[in-house]
Design a protein around this motif. Sequence first.
Motif, PDB file in Angstrom:
ATOM      1  N   GLN A 299      44.914  27.505  32.886  1.00  0.00           N
ATOM      2  CA  GLN A 299      44.170  26.292  32.548  1.00  0.00           C
ATOM      3  C   GLN A 299      43.942  26.156  31.044  1.00  0.00           C
ATOM      4  N   LEU A 300      43.490  27.230  30.422  1.00  0.00           N
ATOM      5  CA  LEU A 300      43.109  27.167  29.013  1.00  0.00           C
ATOM      6  C   LEU A 300      44.273  27.408  28.056  1.00  0.00           C
ATOM      7  N   GLY A 301      45.222  28.220  28.462  1.00  0.00           N
ATOM      8  CA  GLY A 301      46.345  28.538  27.588  1.00  0.00           C
ATOM      9  C   GLY A 301      47.034  27.314  27.020  1.00  0.00           C
ATOM     10  N   PRO A 302      47.413  26.348  27.863  1.00  0.00           N
ATOM     11  CA  PRO A 302      48.088  25.158  27.327  1.00  0.00           C
ATOM     12  C   PRO A 302      47.236  24.382  26.313  1.00  0.00           C
ATOM     13  N   VAL A 303      45.933  24.327  26.521  1.00  0.00           N
ATOM     14  CA  VAL A 303      45.058  23.608  25.594  1.00  0.00           C
ATOM     15  C   VAL A 303      45.035  24.331  24.253  1.00  0.00           C
ATOM     16  N   PHE A 304      44.719  25.608  24.276  1.00  0.00           N
ATOM     17  CA  PHE A 304      44.604  26.368  23.033  1.00  0.00           C
ATOM     18  C   PHE A 304      45.953  26.501  22.336  1.00  0.00           C
ATOM     19  N   ASN A 305      46.987  26.796  23.088  1.00  0.00           N
ATOM     20  CA  ASN A 305      48.295  27.000  22.471  1.00  0.00           C
ATOM     21  C   ASN A 305      48.862  25.716  21.875  1.00  0.00           C
ATOM     22  N   THR A 306      48.409  24.563  22.350  1.00  0.00           N
ATOM     23  CA  THR A 306      48.833  23.288  21.769  1.00  0.00           C
ATOM     24  C   THR A 306      48.160  23.042  20.423  1.00  0.00           C
ATOM     25  N   PHE A 307      46.913  23.421  20.285  1.00  0.00           N
ATOM     26  CA  PHE A 307      46.149  23.058  19.097  1.00  0.00           C
ATOM     27  C   PHE A 307      45.946  24.182  18.089  1.00  0.00           C
ATOM     28  N   VAL A 308      46.225  25.417  18.456  1.00  0.00           N
ATOM     29  CA  VAL A 308      46.115  26.522  17.507  1.00  0.00           C
ATOM     30  C   VAL A 308      47.524  26.841  17.007  1.00  0.00           C
ATOM     31  N   ASN A 309      47.738  26.580  15.733  1.00  0.00           N
ATOM     32  CA  ASN A 309      49.064  26.798  15.151  1.00  0.00           C
ATOM     33  C   ASN A 309      49.239  28.205  14.592  1.00  0.00           C
ATOM     34  N   ASP A 310      48.168  28.796  14.114  1.00  0.00           N
ATOM     35  CA  ASP A 310      48.234  30.131  13.511  1.00  0.00           C
ATOM     36  C   ASP A 310      47.166  30.998  14.177  1.00  0.00           C
TER      37      ASP A 310
ATOM     38  N   ALA B 258      37.207  16.188  18.684  1.00  0.00           N
ATOM     39  CA  ALA B 258      38.493  15.541  18.407  1.00  0.00           C
ATOM     40  C   ALA B 258      39.568  15.869  19.442  1.00  0.00           C
ATOM     41  N   LEU B 259      39.343  16.891  20.254  1.00  0.00           N
ATOM     42  CA  LEU B 259      40.350  17.283  21.238  1.00  0.00           C
ATOM     43  C   LEU B 259      40.359  16.304  22.411  1.00  0.00           C
ATOM     44  N   PRO B 260      41.539  15.935  22.875  1.00  0.00           N
ATOM     45  CA  PRO B 260      41.603  15.014  24.014  1.00  0.00           C
ATOM     46  C   PRO B 260      41.427  15.749  25.347  1.00  0.00           C
ATOM     47  N   ASP B 261      40.869  15.061  26.291  1.00  0.00           N
ATOM     48  CA  ASP B 261      40.875  15.491  27.693  1.00  0.00           C
ATOM     49  C   ASP B 261      40.192  16.821  27.988  1.00  0.00           C
ATOM     50  N   LEU B 262      39.125  17.138  27.274  1.00  0.00           N
ATOM     51  CA  LEU B 262      38.354  18.317  27.675  1.00  0.00           C
ATOM     52  C   LEU B 262      37.524  17.933  28.890  1.00  0.00           C
ATOM     53  N   SER B 263      37.175  18.935  29.691  1.00  0.00           N
ATOM     54  CA  SER B 263      36.430  18.674  30.922  1.00  0.00           C
ATOM     55  C   SER B 263      35.475  19.824  31.205  1.00  0.00           C
ATOM     56  N   ALA B 264      34.519  19.551  32.066  1.00  0.00           N
ATOM     57  CA  ALA B 264      33.582  20.601  32.473  1.00  0.00           C
ATOM     58  C   ALA B 264      34.322  21.806  33.054  1.00  0.00           C
ATOM     59  N   PRO B 265      35.323  21.620  33.931  1.00  0.00           N
ATOM     60  CA  PRO B 265      36.029  22.790  34.455  1.00  0.00           C
ATOM     61  C   PRO B 265      36.690  23.649  33.371  1.00  0.00           C
ATOM     62  N   LEU B 266      37.141  23.035  32.279  1.00  0.00           N
ATOM     63  CA  LEU B 266      37.724  23.833  31.192  1.00  0.00           C
ATOM     64  C   LEU B 266      36.656  24.666  30.488  1.00  0.00           C
ATOM     65  N   PHE B 267      35.509  24.061  30.228  1.00  0.00           N
ATOM     66  CA  PHE B 267      34.416  24.811  29.617  1.00  0.00           C
ATOM     67  C   PHE B 267      33.936  25.919  30.560  1.00  0.00           C
ATOM     68  N   GLU B 268      33.870  25.624  31.834  1.00  0.00           N
ATOM     69  CA  GLU B 268      33.436  26.626  32.819  1.00  0.00           C
ATOM     70  C   GLU B 268      34.450  27.766  32.914  1.00  0.00           C
ATOM     71  N   ARG B 269      35.719  27.450  32.848  1.00  0.00           N
ATOM     72  CA  ARG B 269      36.752  28.494  32.861  1.00  0.00           C
ATOM     73  C   ARG B 269      36.643  29.358  31.613  1.00  0.00           C
ATOM     74  N   TRP B 270      36.378  28.728  30.475  1.00  0.00           N
ATOM     75  CA  TRP B 270      36.174  29.448  29.220  1.00  0.00           C
ATOM     76  C   TRP B 270      35.043  30.464  29.392  1.00  0.00           C
ATOM     77  N   LEU B 271      33.970  30.044  30.039  1.00  0.00           N
ATOM     78  CA  LEU B 271      32.840  30.952  30.262  1.00  0.00           C
ATOM     79  C   LEU B 271      33.193  32.089  31.217  1.00  0.00           C
ATOM     80  N   VAL B 272      33.980  31.809  32.245  1.00  0.00           N
ATOM     81  CA  VAL B 272      34.395  32.867  33.169  1.00  0.00           C
ATOM     82  C   VAL B 272      35.184  33.933  32.408  1.00  0.00           C
ATOM     83  N   LEU B 273      36.123  33.499  31.591  1.00  0.00           N
ATOM     84  CA  LEU B 273      36.919  34.466  30.826  1.00  0.00           C
ATOM     85  C   LEU B 273      36.068  35.199  29.794  1.00  0.00           C
ATOM     86  N   PHE B 274      35.115  34.497  29.213  1.00  0.00           N
ATOM     87  CA  PHE B 274      34.231  35.160  28.251  1.00  0.00           C
ATOM     88  C   PHE B 274      33.374  36.202  28.961  1.00  0.00           C
TER      89      PHE B 274
END
Length: 134
Positions: A28-39, A71-87
């Motif tokens: 879920q999160l990999g595609p979001v982060f890998n799209t916007f983090v260049n370095d 500024a990021l497009p299409d963020l959602s509660a499930p993405l933030f919740e997944r971020w917290l699970v991994l954290f």
Amino acid sequence: MRPPDLCTEQEISVLVRRFYDAVRRDEQLGPVFNTFVNDWNAHLSKLTDFWSSILLGSGRFRGTPMPKHVALPDLSAPLFERWLVLFREATAAQPNRALGEQAYDTAQRIAESLWYGYQMSRRPGTAPTQLRLV
């Protein structure tokens, strides 16, 4: 209030790298982060500074995370919740329990704040929804 001997810089670095390694691999999160983090090396360095400033009061982080997230497009509660699970998983793997607990409590507040700010900027006048905290 954070204890002055909560953790070391090395423990913070390990936590940040462990967490973002999981994020990068996550379906879920990999595609979001890998799209916007260049370095990734620069990003991990900045995030280590961020957590050092929060957990140790080092003051190394300079920046404003809210506008970058808004500024990021299409963020959602499930993405933030997944971020917290991994954290939560990354902090639970820490041998330093005090670090894990303090970092996770802080991460919850950060996620809630970013999600609230994101909703307010995208849907002004609409009541924001809450995250389901783990």
